[in-house]
Design a protein around this motif. Structure first.
Motif, PDB file in Angstrom:
ATOM      1  N   ARG A   1     -40.092 -15.356  -4.539  1.00 59.30           N
ATOM      2  CA  ARG A   1     -39.877 -15.457  -6.439  1.00 59.30           C
ATOM      3  C   ARG A   1     -37.990 -15.243  -6.234  1.00 59.30           C
ATOM      4  O   ARG A   1     -37.734 -14.361  -5.754  1.00 59.30           O
ATOM      5  CB  ARG A   1     -40.870 -14.397  -6.797  1.00 59.30           C
TER       6      ARG A   1
ATOM      7  N   SER B   1     -34.400 -16.006  -9.130  1.00 58.89           N
ATOM      8  CA  SER B   1     -33.919 -16.501 -10.614  1.00 58.89           C
ATOM      9  C   SER B   1     -32.844 -17.005  -9.830  1.00 58.89           C
ATOM     10  O   SER B   1     -32.312 -17.364 -10.957  1.00 58.89           O
ATOM     11  CB  SER B   1     -34.611 -15.499 -11.130  1.00 58.89           C
TER      12      SER B   1
ATOM     13  N   ASP C   1     -44.421 -13.973 -19.527  1.00 56.04           N
ATOM     14  CA  ASP C   1     -43.916 -13.676 -21.197  1.00 56.04           C
ATOM     15  C   ASP C   1     -43.680 -14.470 -21.621  1.00 56.04           C
ATOM     16  O   ASP C   1     -43.607 -13.909 -23.223  1.00 56.04           O
ATOM     17  CB  ASP C   1     -42.944 -11.838 -20.655  1.00 56.04           C
ATOM     18  N   ARG C   2     -43.022 -15.532 -21.244  1.00 57.31           N
ATOM     19  CA  ARG C   2     -42.947 -16.234 -22.480  1.00 57.31           C
ATOM     20  C   ARG C   2     -43.497 -17.379 -22.497  1.00 57.31           C
ATOM     21  O   ARG C   2     -43.667 -18.094 -24.142  1.00 57.31           O
ATOM     22  CB  ARG C   2     -41.173 -17.114 -21.705  1.00 57.31           C
TER      23      ARG C   2
ATOM     24  N   GLU D   1     -44.383  -8.685  -8.711  1.00 58.84           N
ATOM     25  CA  GLU D   1     -42.946  -8.575  -9.059  1.00 58.84           C
ATOM     26  C   GLU D   1     -42.270  -9.775  -9.830  1.00 58.84           C
ATOM     27  O   GLU D   1     -41.001  -9.828  -9.072  1.00 58.84           O
ATOM     28  CB  GLU D   1     -42.051  -7.198  -8.929  1.00 58.84           C
ATOM     29  N   PRO D   2     -42.315 -10.700 -10.593  1.00 58.82           N
ATOM     30  CA  PRO D   2     -41.789 -11.710 -11.402  1.00 58.82           C
ATOM     31  C   PRO D   2     -40.437 -11.723 -11.343  1.00 58.82           C
ATOM     32  O   PRO D   2     -40.022 -10.734 -12.220  1.00 58.82           O
ATOM     33  CB  PRO D   2     -42.539 -12.356 -12.008  1.00 58.82           C
ATOM     34  N   PRO D   3     -39.437 -11.856 -11.232  1.00 59.72           N
ATOM     35  CA  PRO D   3     -37.903 -12.330 -11.853  1.00 59.72           C
ATOM     36  C   PRO D   3     -37.529 -11.728 -13.166  1.00 59.72           C
ATOM     37  O   PRO D   3     -38.429 -12.701 -14.102  1.00 59.72           O
ATOM     38  CB  PRO D   3     -37.014 -13.369 -11.180  1.00 59.72           C
ATOM     39  N   ASP D   4     -37.243 -10.771 -13.077  1.00 56.56           N
ATOM     40  CA  ASP D   4     -37.015 -10.528 -15.089  1.00 56.56           C
ATOM     41  C   ASP D   4     -35.568 -11.758 -15.481  1.00 56.56           C
ATOM     42  O   ASP D   4     -34.950 -11.085 -15.688  1.00 56.56           O
ATOM     43  CB  ASP D   4     -36.218  -8.878 -15.167  1.00 56.56           C
ATOM     44  N   ALA D   5     -36.212 -12.402 -15.649  1.00 55.87           N
ATOM     45  CA  ALA D   5     -36.002 -13.867 -16.174  1.00 55.87           C
ATOM     46  C   ALA D   5     -36.889 -14.544 -16.946  1.00 55.87           C
ATOM     47  O   ALA D   5     -38.074 -14.975 -16.800  1.00 55.87           O
ATOM     48  CB  ALA D   5     -34.608 -14.521 -14.535  1.00 55.87           C
ATOM     49  N   PRO D   6     -35.767 -15.604 -17.552  1.00 60.84           N
ATOM     50  CA  PRO D   6     -37.538 -16.961 -18.212  1.00 60.84           C
ATOM     51  C   PRO D   6     -37.993 -18.359 -17.176  1.00 60.84           C
ATOM     52  O   PRO D   6     -38.563 -18.099 -17.521  1.00 60.84           O
ATOM     53  CB  PRO D   6     -36.077 -17.200 -19.312  1.00 60.84           C
TER      54      PRO D   6
ATOM     55  N   HIS E   1     -41.970 -17.529 -16.752  1.00 62.93           N
ATOM     56  CA  HIS E   1     -42.116 -16.236 -16.863  1.00 62.93           C
ATOM     57  C   HIS E   1     -43.535 -16.261 -17.952  1.00 62.93           C
ATOM     58  O   HIS E   1     -42.907 -16.300 -19.104  1.00 62.93           O
ATOM     59  CB  HIS E   1     -40.763 -14.996 -17.323  1.00 62.93           C
TER      60      HIS E   1
ATOM     61  N   TYR F   1     -37.298 -19.049 -13.103  1.00 57.21           N
ATOM     62  CA  TYR F   1     -37.544 -18.604 -11.350  1.00 57.21           C
ATOM     63  C   TYR F   1     -38.136 -19.582 -10.620  1.00 57.21           C
ATOM     64  O   TYR F   1     -38.597 -20.899 -11.039  1.00 57.21           O
ATOM     65  CB  TYR F   1     -37.943 -17.643 -11.131  1.00 57.21           C
TER      66      TYR F   1
END
Length: 221
Positions: A216, A218, A60-61, A96-101, A58, A103
Motif C-alpha cells: 500500500r 499514498s 476511517d473516512r 497498517e494502511p497509509p495515514d492518508a485519506p 481510508h 491510497y
C-alpha cells in the motif's frame, strides 16, 4: 488444500482515473469529506507509471457499512449480514494502511489457491510470501471497481480486518465478501446480491479464498 493450479485469473482493474470517476459517481468522495477534484488529482498523480493498482479510501473516512450498499450484482445492492451490526469495528489488524485519506493497494490477488484453508492457516502463509491481507473496505473497493472479481464459488475473505474485544483478544469472526443465496435471514429478494459477512477464524470454506496485496502507498510522483 488446493494448489496454485486452482487459481483462476481475474479481470484487471480499470485505470486509476476511471476508478476515481467511479467513486465520484457513487458519491464516495462526499462520504469521505473530499471533493471530486481531490479524488481526480490523486488518481492523476498516482497513476503515473502505476499499472493495475486499486484506489482505496481510508476506512476511517468511509467505513464498510457505508460502502457495502453501493455494491451491485444483477441489479441488486450489496448488504451486511444482520448478525454483523458491529461491522465497522473490524479494524486493521497486523496491517497498517497509509495515514492518508486516499491510497493505492498494489498487486491485489483473490487468493483462489487458498480456498478451503482457514484464516488461521492462511495468514502465516501470506506473511511468509511477503503479502498483506486485504482490509474489508479494500475488498469492497475492489468489487466496486471490478464486479467480476466476485463470482459464484470464487469469493474471498478479508482477514486484514479484525475486531478486538474489550479484554484485548481478537474476535473469532473474520470478514468476507461473497454472493447471497437468498436463504435464511438474507431473504429471497437478496439472492445473488453481494454480501458482507463473516466466518470463523478456524473454519474452512471451499468457495472462499483470501484476498491479499503486495503493498500500500499514498506516495505520488
Amino acid at each position: 488444500m488446493p494448489d496454485a493450479s486452482s487459481t483462476v485469473p481475474v479481470p484487471p482493474l480499470p485505470p486509476l482515473a476511471a476508478q476515481a470517476e467511479r467513486l465520484i459517481e457513487l458519491g464516495v468522495h462526499e462520504l469521505a469529506r473530499l471533493s471530486a477534484d481531490d479524488l481526480r488529482a490523486f488518481a492523476e498523480s498516482a497513476g503515473r507509471g502505476t499499472d493495475d493498482a486499486l484506489l482505496a479510501v481510508h476506512p476511517d473516512r468511509v467505513p464498510a457499512s457505508a460502502l457495502a450498499p453501493l455494491l451491485r450484482r444483477d441489479g441488486k445492492p450489496g448488504f451486511v449480514v444482520v448478525d454483523m451490526p458491529d461491522v465497522d469495528r473490524f479494524a486493521p489488524s497486523a496491517v497498517e494502511p497509509p495515514d492518508a485519506p486516499l491510497y493505492l493497494v498494489t498487486g491485489v490477488d483473490r487468493g483462489d489457491r487458498m480456498a478451503n484453508w482457514s484464516p488461521e492457516e492462511a495468514l502465516p502463509a501470506l506473511t511468509e510470501e511477503d503479502r498483506t491481507p486485504l482490509l474489508l473496505t479494500e475488498g469492497i473497493h475492489w468489487v466496486l471497481q471490478q464486479p467480476a472479481v466476485l463470482e459464484r464459488n470464487r469469493c474471498f475473505m478479508t482477514i486484514g480486518s479484525r475486531l478486538r474485544k474489550a479484554n484485548g483478544t481478537l474476535d473469532a469472526r473474520t470478514p468476507a465478501i461473497w454472493i447471497s443465496n437468498g436463504t435464511g435471514r438474507d431473504g429471497r429478494e437478496r439472492r445473488d446480491a453481494p454480501k458482507v459477512g463473516w466466518c470463523w477464524w478456524g473454519n474452512r470454506h471451499t468457495w472462499l479464498g483470501f484476498a491479499s496485496a503486495t503493498g500500500r502507498t499514498s506516495q505520488v510522483s
